[in-house]
Design an enzyme around this catalytic site. Sequence first.
Site, mmCIF file in Angstrom:
data_model
loop_
_atom_site.group_PDB
_atom_site.id
_atom_site.type_symbol
_atom_site.label_atom_id
_atom_site.label_comp_id
_atom_site.label_asym_id
_atom_site.label_seq_id
_atom_site.Cartn_x
_atom_site.Cartn_y
_atom_site.Cartn_z
ATOM 1 N NE ARG A 118 -3.868 0.419 0.487
ATOM 2 C CZ ARG A 118 -5.105 0.475 0.778
ATOM 3 N NH1 ARG A 118 -5.771 -0.912 0.987
ATOM 4 N NH2 ARG A 118 -5.874 1.684 1.026
ATOM 5 C CB THR B 95 3.357 -10.295 5.478
ATOM 6 O OG1 THR B 95 2.253 -9.296 5.025
ATOM 7 C CG2 THR B 95 2.926 -10.624 6.916
ATOM 8 C CE LYS C 165 2.500 -12.437 1.670
ATOM 9 N NZ LYS C 165 1.709 -11.318 1.847
HETATM 10 C C1 26W Z 1 -9.171 2.694 9.392
HETATM 11 C C2 26W Z 1 -9.118 1.361 10.099
HETATM 12 C C3 26W Z 1 -8.047 0.450 9.965
HETATM 13 C C4 26W Z 1 -6.884 0.374 10.756
HETATM 14 C C5 26W Z 1 -5.960 -0.355 10.767
HETATM 15 C C6 26W Z 1 -8.041 -0.398 9.129
HETATM 16 C C7 26W Z 1 -7.302 -1.335 8.982
HETATM 17 C C8 26W Z 1 -6.175 -1.382 9.933
HETATM 18 C C9 26W Z 1 -5.105 -2.620 9.741
HETATM 19 C C10 26W Z 1 -4.470 -2.954 11.090
HETATM 20 C C11 26W Z 1 -3.598 -1.969 8.871
HETATM 21 C C12 26W Z 1 -2.858 -3.371 8.523
HETATM 22 O O1 26W Z 1 -3.297 -3.872 7.544
HETATM 23 N N1 26W Z 1 -1.843 -3.450 9.397
HETATM 24 C C13 26W Z 1 -0.862 -4.520 9.052
HETATM 25 O O2 26W Z 1 -0.951 -5.664 9.557
HETATM 26 C C14 26W Z 1 -0.129 -6.402 8.732
HETATM 27 C C15 26W Z 1 -0.267 -7.787 9.689
HETATM 28 O O3 26W Z 1 -0.022 -7.918 10.789
HETATM 29 C C16 26W Z 1 1.500 -6.163 9.443
HETATM 30 O O4 26W Z 1 2.200 -7.011 8.592
HETATM 31 C C17 26W Z 1 1.724 -4.593 8.716
HETATM 32 O O5 26W Z 1 2.963 -4.129 9.075
HETATM 33 C C18 26W Z 1 0.601 -3.797 9.123
HETATM 34 O O6 26W Z 1 0.697 -2.329 8.791
#
Ligand code: 26W
Length: 829
Positions: A562, A669, A673
């Site tokens: 992203r 992650t 990969k």
């Molecule tokens: C808007 C609300 C919101 C907040 C946080 C939506 C989604 C999130 C997620 C927690 C963001 C996310 O995808 N975090 C990622 O999680 C991965 C799996 O653990 C990590 O490898 C990433 O570092 C982390 O950014």
Amino acid sequence: MAIEDRGMRAATDDTRPGTDLEAWTRAFRRNLYSFLGRFPVTATTNDKYQALAYSVREQLLDRWVKTAETYYRNKARTVCYLSAEFLLGPHLGNNLVNLGAVDTVKSAMDALGLDYEELIDQEEEPGLGNGGLGRLAACYLDSLATLQIPSIGYGIRYEFGIFDQQIRDGWQVEVTDKWLRLGNPWEIPRPEIAALVGFGGYTESYTDEKGRNRTRWIPARLVRGIGYDTPIPGYRVNTTNLLRLWSAEAVESFDFESFNVGDYYGAVEQKVASETISKVLYPNDTALQGKRLRLEQQYFFVTCALQDMMRIHLQTSDSTTFHEKYAVQLNDTHPALAIPELMRILVDEHGLDWEQAWHITQQTFGYTNHTLLPEALETWSIPLFGSALPRHLEIVYEINRRFLEEVRELYPDDEDRVRRLSLIDEHGDRSVRMAHLACVGSRAINGVAALHSELLKRDVLRDFSELWPGKFQNVTNGVTPRRFIMLANPGLTKLVTDAIGDGWTHDLDQLRTLERMANDSAFRDAWRRVKRANKEALAAEIKKRTGIAPDPASLFDIQIKRFHEYKRQHLNLLHVIALYYRLKRNPGYDTPPRTVVLGGKAAPGYMMAKLIIKLVHAVADVVNNDRATSGRLRVVFVPGYNVKLGQRIFPGADLSEQISMAGKEASGTGNMKFAMNGALTIGTLDGANVEIRDAVGAENFFLCGMTVEDVRERLAEGYRPFEHYQTDEELRAAIDAIANGAFSKGDRELFKPIVDNLLWSDPFMVLADFRSYVDCQEKEVGGMWRNPDRWTRASILNVARMGPFSSDRAIDEYCRNIWHLKPVPIPEA
Ligand code: 26W
């Protein structure tokens, strides 16, 4: 090719028992003919894909029934993984890998005159997630099934998943993802598995038949959740688990009420409003927007899941043993409403007293945190929360009242601490802090990489870790080697398996045997040939998608993830610009020919991220069209990054960019990969990079940038990015070029927000890390690339040492340390 000439003719009369291959061709014909109502001449590629998918599904269903039966008989303790996102990726190829049927099915398709790869490629992926968090959930489903753990994934069946990204004039354009358009052969609708979901209304107290004071919730609105099941087969085991996604529907009786008074449109509106709940995935993965619909989505899937669990549990027991039957894992705070909802079910519906219900609830849940970014920590305003879920707000208040009482006992006269710990943020508009709710309601709390878990304890959840040090754990993320090595990289899979056997596919630590092969020059040659073939395939794919044809001999330097300022794609671009001017100024400058590839989506409302995507295109336009650098530097943006595209990119990478500001990336992650596919990493000491570097060896990892401690010190001193601009000539030239319109045809306004942000605030310290990053690229990366034997050795050692980053290891840790749960093998169906 005329497929009707290749054995497709006798479609239904072929009932001979036969070899596996024959069974597959028979199933394929049967499904094409009688299930889809198609005959070979008119069948489209999609028809043929579906016929194969249904043939695979038949196999899965046999195993699934056997699995369900075994769990039922054993009254098996079960883990329920609650996640608002599951970013599954295409199923067909993966299911065939897990069934061990790839070769047979390839031959069967061959016998039918069909192109196996074309059928695999036909599948549109269910993009029911944003990025890391959703993809992690999907990897964990694969490992849960592979490790034979009784488990159910619960989530939302979004009608529209993550948007598809197109690029027009260098800008991101979002296109709706109609993934269900051509049908979804992998799901089984379960209209009989339905849950009623209330919203709004009010609560009232009453005295029950035993004279006790009770509360009931009278919702204003009801919606029905319908379960859709997707079978999740484990790798080379009989286990086939269940992913149950919920879709929202109108409740008929409400329609009829409107009908009776002749309000046809009112009735239809009601139906449309109900269905809205599971209509679309919110495309943000950080900054929150406090939208009512999002809160409704969260409650919707969480209550459907808990009702389903309770229904299953009550078949053999009663509600007081719920926590013995289930371990429920909360994938971030998005499902944290499960805590007050389970309390409501136990207290209001099953009549348990508060203390007993709270014991059950606390014993049931585990909470995984996935982010340290303050703007991503969920909070819900009290008025919004109270109007959507009035009973749950009362329950949250009561949980908080009792919790703070405990805190005051432990820390008398420390009202500041009480305020910091409270589930309610009293500053400004009052709101519910979902992370605090998750902490209080769970037995275990974990971060997703060692560094992240430490920072959680030190910063974001400091007061909680002081209160309950024993609740805090770390489980470093992992990814599934089935999808990301075997499926994505058949060339490497074959090379490795020929060398060390195939035990590594379910025990990734066995890759370590490859270490000694790193010194074998014939093996290194074979390794290079595999990488080269993968790069050629990737170059062709990039050419097809962008028109730009990268040179497979160049260093493929790739950053896909992203777009976020903290991930610092713009740091990557500053290196590209610096390199571009070095080459222009000095045509003899010694640096490897390089193709810099970027890809990823930006949240639709995240202007800075979208502008950085535009800058990638702008820089690419100039660099790729300058004869002075042709053959030495190219920049490409690959649009529409998703799981399917990732599977093509990881195997073709030489260099993996993992350059977030230290302390911001929880784990990452993609870093795993890439490394599993033999790319070397250039990265900061952030997230799981730290552990990857420890595992592969510092000499096989390109380290750059500040540490978390450096960042802290710099901030404490007062960070002035402008000083770096002043003192570093090359940095100044690169920023000036952007500012002066060198990449925007003289337009000085276009990229001004980026330039100003970097010069005057630079919250992610891009300028502070510029010098270290550029030097690392040019000296360390460039230096090793010039020595192909050294590079290849490092590539082999990276793969050899990736065992710890299998999601099998992560799930094994969750089972031992958090869920206390054992495998239940399934006998052959
Ligand atoms: C808007 C609300 C919101 C907040 C946080 C939506 C989604 C999130 C997620 C927690 C963001 C996310 O995808 N975090 C990622 O999680 C991965 C799996 O653990 C990590 O490898 C990433 O570092 C982390 O950014």
